[in-house]
Design an enzyme around this catalytic site. Structure first.
Site, short mmCIF file in Angstrom:
data_model
loop_
_atom_site.label_atom_id
_atom_site.label_comp_id
_atom_site.label_asym_id
_atom_site.label_seq_id
_atom_site.Cartn_x
_atom_site.Cartn_y
_atom_site.Cartn_z
N GLU A 199 1.34 -1.13 0.03
CA GLU A 199 0.01 0.16 0.63
C GLU A 199 0.70 1.50 -0.10
O GLU A 199 0.38 2.12 0.35
CB GLU A 199 -0.91 -0.16 1.25
CG GLU A 199 -1.91 -1.25 1.12
CD GLU A 199 -3.28 -1.38 2.81
OE1 GLU A 199 -2.96 0.07 2.89
OE2 GLU A 199 -4.43 -2.01 2.14
N GLU A 202 -7.42 -7.54 -0.94
CA GLU A 202 -7.53 -8.14 0.20
C GLU A 202 -9.20 -7.29 0.49
O GLU A 202 -9.50 -5.91 0.17
CB GLU A 202 -6.76 -6.88 1.58
CG GLU A 202 -5.35 -6.99 1.72
CD GLU A 202 -4.80 -5.51 3.65
OE1 GLU A 202 -5.33 -5.30 3.78
OE2 GLU A 202 -3.64 -5.80 3.40
#
Length: 704
Positions: free
Chosen positions: A187, A258
């Site tokens: 991320e 995710e």
């Protein structure tokens, strides 16, 4: 094409024909990809994946967890790699017990599943310091996660070590092993802008470094739209079915790394959950839009044993996942998703090999159709209106779509699954009282020492930053000073401003007050009226962390601990921030390791007194209950602290921190069977506040 399918608003998307091959010199299954999916051994794959983190459960649990995931229709087990678990000291590695990642990957292989390895090595993951070892903080000139040579050297060293370890055990698919995907970074797009010109070069370097390791399988970067070729950019979040714009190249597949199955719990953050229907809706929509890989984060959350949680995160992690903290199947979530997987897999051929068409069915309704030249057809009918049901016409037939739902038609005619309709019964956690520890004669106690300035050897004329002083060797840092008060008026106000997380203030050995921040607001100020002796006074301030921060740019600059200390009396106000301070890292009981059986005798324990003093250690011995049961330690009568069973920490507890509904964020704490012996188990508790151990019980956890 089937007669009548060409209608106004129908858009066709052809399957991308370019295949990216990841070279490998070792015989095994070749893993590549194109614009539709991952390709394993020459076959396109539609894959469902489950996040299960090896250190958040025990090796004895791994097989059962992986087996239950497989029964739930899972094809891949995904895990992070935890750098600070494996290299707690520079150059000193640990791959034993819960850190035995090779054993975990081999367990996945033994169940016939694939593995996805998210090396990071920064991982966030609500894990202490985002997975980074704290010794990095002391590397000269280091700036984490940017074009900083000191950081890149250590990141490359660890990444290479993990890759070489996997290679040496033949665990990559290119070698005949289960690993089909690897991840570098995590991320990064969320913080890249903060590093200005140091960000983009780091992304390119990380991608090149990873690819050069020649694993024979693709690499990915999650939430990184500019992931350089051939690295695949992927989606994280709850709504990737709606929000993901797609990969940054038409030659890359749509991967969702995710899909959050619930929310993790954190002190000060109101508990929330996520329904099976909402998860299924987003998965079906993602697949309808081109997705062929979906990972559930978490499928089993597990337990943050020891001091592994990030700041203010509870010990229990993602307990509302399809497999709960104890490893039990949670219904209807797991069952509903299993049926979803079966329905989508029944559409595999059109999805993987057909042409995609989209068809407008209304203002917020859409049809996604996959059709092969042979006429084989599958359809996903989507209603994104969350307020009402809608009837749509598709192929001259009417279909009712509930609010926020997707109907799956493997033959473009018959609905086999609707994401909003749950046909699985609920189950409920059952907690049965097992062994009560309510007899005072069963307990012994030891009051930890409250140090004074004279007791300390570390000195400074300023307030030291907490993390850089403890080096994450303990949650606890004592700030002490001697204060001379010369007035007939003994009353004063002690004012302490802290950058987090918790403070216990003692004056002349007596607790005068405590304060704390929370997940939403770390900083706080403690203002308490105190009574001072005329003359010398010992002020001892215990700063406590509840895990280290795990996210954000410039993590190495984050600061915790005391920032300002003042004493106001009737005559004046004194800022003591630049006073002479004495420091002590940790508590005496920690230093002497009195939670271990062989060192428990290092202090003089006494019989339980019911005084419930702060900073008290309690211990008790007990025999185990029935074998092959799951156990939770009920700590509802306690305040805050940490618990060990036979020398193994089951984690921090904070039963006195209540939700807005007035209940603890967590009451039962998982005790794995492997932590217990048949006889003579040692339970040791460090209680910071004034909780009573007489309300503790070891309870049996099951489901009905």
């Amino acid at each position: 094409m089937e007669k009548g399918m060409l209608v106004l608003g129908l858009v066709a998307v052809m399957v991308v024909g370019v295949v990216v091959v990841v070279e490998s010199s070792v015989e095994g299954e070749e893993v590549s990809y194109d614009g539709r999916s991952l390709i394993i051994n020459g076959q396109r794959k539609l894959l469902f994946s489950a996040s299960i983190h090896y250190p958040r459960s025990t090796p004895e649990m791994w097989g059962s967890l992986i087996g239950k995931a497989k029964e739930g229709g899972i094809d891949v087990i995904q895990t992070y790699v935890f750098w600070n678990l494996h290299e707690p000291e520079k150059g000193q590695y640990d791959f034993s017990g819960r850190a035995d990642i090779v054993r975990f990957i081999k367990e996945i292989q033994a169940h016939g599943l694939y593995a996805s390895l998210r090396i990071g090595p920064f991982i966030e993951a609500e894990w202490n310091y985002g997975g980074l070892p704290f010794w990095l903080h002391d590397v000269p000139g280091i700036v984490y996660r940017c074009d900083s040579e000191p950081f890149k050297v250590h990141m490359q060293n660890f990444t290479t070590k993990i890759v070489n370890m996997m290679k040496s055990e033949n665990l990559y698919a290119s070698q005949g092993g289960p690993i089909i995907l690897s991840q570098i970074e995590n991320e990064y797009e969320m913080v890249e802008h903060a590093f200005h010109e140091k960000g983009p070069p780091y992304v390119r370097w990380a991608a090149q470094m990873a690819v050069a390791l020649q694993t024979g399988v693709p690499w990915m970067m999650c939430k990184q739209y500019d992931a350089p070729d051939p690295v695949i950019n992927t989606c994280n979040g709850m709504k990737c079915g709606v929000s993901f714009p797609g990969p940054n190249s038409p030659n890359k597949p749509w991967l969702w790394t995710e899909n959050w199955t619930t929310w993790y719990r954190a002190y000060g953050k109101e508990p929330e959950t996520r329904s099976a229907q909402d998860i299924a809706f987003q998965v079906a929509l993602f697949v309808a839009r081109n997705g062929t890989f979906v990972n559930y984060y978490m499928y089993h959350g597990g337990t943050n044993f020891g001091r592994t949680t990030s700041a203010f995160t509870t010990t229990s992690y993602y307990d509302d996942a399809p497999l709960d903290e104890y490893g039990f199947i949670r219904l209807p979530k797991l069952g509903h998703l299993k049926q979803l997987h079966e329905a989508i897999k029944s559409c595999s051929n059109p999805i993987l090999f057909g042409t995609q068409f989209t068809l407008s069915l209304g203002q917020q309704q859409m049809g996604y159709i996959y059709q092969r030249n042979s006429g084989e057809c599958a359809a996903f009918l989507v209603n994104q209106d969350d307020t009402k049901s809608v009837t749509v016409i598709f192929h001259n037939s009417s279909y009712e779509l509930g609010p926020s739902s997707v109907s799956i038609l493997p033959d473009c005619k018959n609905v086999v699954f609707n994401t909003a309709k749950v046909n699985v019964k609920n189950n409920t956690r059952l907690i049965t009282t097992g062994k009560k520890f309510n007899e005072s004669e069963m307990w012994q106690e030891f009051n930890d020492i409250i140090p004074t300035f004279a007791d300390t050897s570390m000195r400074s004329k300023t307030l030291l930053e907490h993390m850089n002083t403890t080096k994450d060797m303990s949650d606890y840092l004592w700030y002490t000073f001697s204060y001379r008060h010369e007035s007939s008026n003994s009353k004063a106000v002690l004012s302490v401003r802290s950058a987090g997380h918790v403070l216990h203030a003692f004056v002349n050995g007596a607790l005068i007050g405590s304060g704390n921040g929370n997940h939403e607001k770390v900083n706080f100020t403690l203002d308490n009226t105190i009574t001072l002796n005329n003359g010398s006074n010992n002020i001892s301030l215990l700063s406590v962390t509840v895990g280290l921060p795990d996210s954000g740019a410039f993590l190495e600059r984050k600061a915790l601990g005391l920032r300002r200390v003042r004493i106001h009396d009737i005559q004046n106000s004194k800022d003591l921030s630049n006073h002479r301070w004495g420091y002590q890292v940790g508590l005496l009981g920690e230093k002497l390791q009195i939670y271990l059986d062989h060192s428990s005798s290092n202090v003089q324990w006494r019989n339980f007194t019911s005084s419930n003093n702060p900073l008290t250690w309690y211990k008790i011995r007990f025999d185990a209950l029935i074998k092959n049961e799951s156990f939770g330690l009920n700590l509802g009568s306690m305040g805050k602290g940490e618990v060990w069973i036979n020398g193994q920490s089951i984690g921090r507890y904070w039963a006195s921190f209540l939700t807005s509904q007035g209940s603890p964020y967590q009451t039962w704490y998982h005790v794995p069977m492997s932590f217990l012996k048949p006889k003579d188990n040692l339970l040791v508790i460090l209680e910071e506040q004034n909780g009573s151990p007489l309300g503790i019980s070891l309870d049996i956890i099951s489901t009905i």
